[in-house]
Design a protein around this motif. Structure first.
Motif, short mmCIF file in Angstrom:
data_model
loop_
_atom_site.label_atom_id
_atom_site.label_comp_id
_atom_site.label_asym_id
_atom_site.label_seq_id
_atom_site.Cartn_x
_atom_site.Cartn_y
_atom_site.Cartn_z
N HIS A 86 0.71 -1.37 -0.05
CA HIS A 86 -0.12 -0.03 -0.14
C HIS A 86 0.82 1.33 0.05
N ILE A 87 1.93 1.30 0.62
CA ILE A 87 2.76 2.57 0.82
C ILE A 87 3.33 2.65 -0.57
N ARG A 88 3.74 1.68 -1.50
CA ARG A 88 4.18 1.67 -2.59
C ARG A 88 3.22 2.15 -3.74
N SER A 89 1.87 1.80 -3.32
CA SER A 89 1.08 2.27 -4.55
C SER A 89 0.36 3.44 -4.17
N TYR A 90 0.35 3.88 -2.86
CA TYR A 90 -0.31 5.01 -2.60
C TYR A 90 0.80 6.23 -2.67
N LYS A 91 2.15 6.16 -2.29
CA LYS A 91 3.10 7.04 -2.53
C LYS A 91 2.71 8.37 -1.60
N PRO A 92 2.65 8.33 -0.23
CA PRO A 92 2.34 9.26 0.76
C PRO A 92 3.43 10.40 0.72
N ASP A 93 3.16 11.69 1.14
CA ASP A 93 4.14 12.39 1.44
C ASP A 93 4.65 12.38 3.10
N VAL A 94 3.46 11.87 3.78
CA VAL A 94 3.74 11.97 5.26
C VAL A 94 2.92 10.68 5.55
N LEU A 95 3.78 9.94 6.52
CA LEU A 95 3.24 8.61 7.04
C LEU A 95 2.99 8.90 8.57
N ASN A 96 1.88 8.16 9.14
CA ASN A 96 1.54 8.32 10.59
C ASN A 96 1.26 6.97 11.13
N LEU A 97 2.43 6.43 11.70
CA LEU A 97 2.58 5.04 12.45
C LEU A 97 1.77 4.91 13.77
N THR A 98 1.16 3.66 14.07
CA THR A 98 0.73 3.87 15.44
C THR A 98 1.75 3.72 16.31
N GLY A 99 2.73 2.94 16.40
CA GLY A 99 3.78 3.05 17.50
C GLY A 99 4.93 2.12 17.03
N TYR A 100 5.81 1.69 18.09
CA TYR A 100 7.05 1.26 17.50
C TYR A 100 7.03 -0.30 18.35
N TYR A 101 5.91 -0.90 18.71
CA TYR A 101 6.09 -2.17 19.06
C TYR A 101 5.73 -3.28 17.70
N ASP A 102 5.10 -2.72 16.71
CA ASP A 102 4.96 -3.82 15.51
C ASP A 102 6.02 -3.74 14.74
N PRO A 103 7.06 -5.07 14.62
CA PRO A 103 8.06 -4.93 13.72
C PRO A 103 7.63 -4.68 12.14
N ALA A 104 6.23 -4.85 11.85
CA ALA A 104 6.16 -4.54 10.39
C ALA A 104 5.90 -3.06 10.21
N GLN A 105 5.37 -2.25 11.36
CA GLN A 105 5.35 -0.81 11.35
C GLN A 105 6.94 -0.43 11.36
#
Length: 402
Positions: A86-105
């Protein structure tokens, strides 16, 4: 400008309300677009609270659900693959992540840094959550250095980041919100049948209430013990000829609304302390039905040993209820003014909690005055206000070169 918000659970209604407001406000900017990626439908610990009730409020905003499943049933690999697609297809300028506990994020964070995407991370942690220090804290500080900004759950959350070396200018938000309008409407309706429902459920005319999971960290056995102390040490009520006619606390009960493994232990402790007739455990229910139970009570108590924020405090204050809140709760510095709209207590001091409860039992603390003070304090913590600050944070980070 494209904004991509990654969030863990679609079920989180309070976030959905904020996301709806962010989406609405973003449409007033011709060059701003917002999309939310909801990773999973819910988590297993809240399984019983899911509902298909047609009366549930529906929030409209642009989102995509990655996995129609409990988040525990998704793997790190599955989440990472879906997020990267999704990040590759959407190509955002700003990304908001939930937190630092998920290795995927965290993998998404590294990708963003390599590709020039600005990153704002949400932080719920406070210094009181866990013992701090060692390798884990050094790793967190390294993660924080990779972020351009932070949305925090209040002052205590922001203070934790500041002590971790984050510059004050990178803290863009220090609030959390619920759906104030929906909650107040439901609460007002619940008040109309308060007395009849209290009598039908054998509840006391006045009640303290806890809302949440019945688990150890919520400190509920101490809550029952403090309630028993408050009742048993309250002054007696003299009758017209000066004889004692019973405790002034006899009209007060304690309601615990929620599910969890401590239910049996709570009921057993209440029996041992001879307050079983005044302690009622009610099953959990969908969030939009909680206000009708709040309407059966007078004072919210949140005695947790650790709590990132404590949104039920927002909910109670919106409804005009005084609150008794542990000093370990993330919201306490921002929302609870001791002896103005409630009391701040040390959750490990039974006498403090009992004393605060007795203040209401005896009338020394005014339910009406404290409730009104709380409504004034909570007014700036609306979903629209939080959304407006979030959107301004996105715009600020987009304009700022790192």
């Amino acid at each position: 400008m494209k904004i991509l918000i990654v969030h863990n659970l679609l079920w989180a209604h309070y976030k959905a309300k904020v996301f709806q407001e962010v989406d609405r406000l973003s449409r007033t900017y011709p060059d701003v677009e917002v999309k939310v990626l909801q990773i999973a439908r819910n988590e297993k610990s809240r399984q019983g609270l899911e509902t298909k009730d047609p009366d549930v409020p529906v929030y409209q905003y642009r989102y995509e659900l990655l996995f129609d499943a409990f988040i525990e049933d998704t793997t790190v690999g599955q989440r990472t693959k879906a997020l990267f697609q999704h990040i590759r297809s959407y190509k955002p300028d700003v990304l908001n992540l939930t937190g630092y506990y998920d290795p995927a994020q965290l993998a998404l964070l590294l990708y963003a840094r390599l590709t020039g995407i600005k990153v704002i991370m949400q932080n719920e942690s406070t210094a009181a959550d866990h013992a701090r220090g060692g390798m884990k804290e050094r790793l967190k500080k390294a993660i924080f250095r990779l972020c351009d900004g932070f949305f925090c759950f209040g002052t205590l959350s922001a203070d934790y980041l500041l002590r971790s070396g984050v510059e004050p200018s990178r803290i863009l938000l220090r609030k959390n919100a619920v759906d104030n309008d929906a909650l107040l409407t439901a609460y007002t309706e619940g008040l109309k049948t308060r007395t009849a429902r209290q009598q039908a459920s054998a509840l006391k005319p006045h009640n303290f209430i806890f809302v949440g999971r019945l688990i150890e960290v919520k400190n509920l056995l101490r809550l029952v013990e403090a309630f028993a102390v408050a009742r048993q040490t309250a002054p007696a009520i003299p009758d017209q000829v000066g004889n004692n006619s019973g405790s002034i606390a006899s009209n007060w009960g304690l309601i615990l609304l929620g599910e969890g493994p401590l239910k049996g232990a709570i009921e057993q402790r209440a029996a041992e302390l001879h307050v079983a007739d005044a302690v009622t455990v009610l099953p959990g229910r969908a969030w939009y039905k909680v206000p009708e139970v709040l309407a059966l009570a007078d004072v919210l108590v949140l005695p947790s040993l650790s709590e990132p924020w404590g949104l039920v405090v927002n909910e109670a204050m919106v409804c005009g209820m005084p609150v008794i809140v542990s000093d370990r709760c993330g919201c306490v510095v921002d929302l609870v003014k001791d002896q103005q709209n409630g009391f701040v207590i040390d959750p490990e001091q039974t006498s403090q909690l009992a004393g605060a409860m007795q203040q209401f039992m005896t009338g020394a603390a005014s339910l009406t005055a404290m409730g009104a003070a709380g409504q004034a304090i909570i007014r700036p913590y609306s979903a629209e206000a939080v959304a407006r600050e979030m959107l301004e944070g996105f715009l600020t980070i987009h304009r700022t070169s790192r």
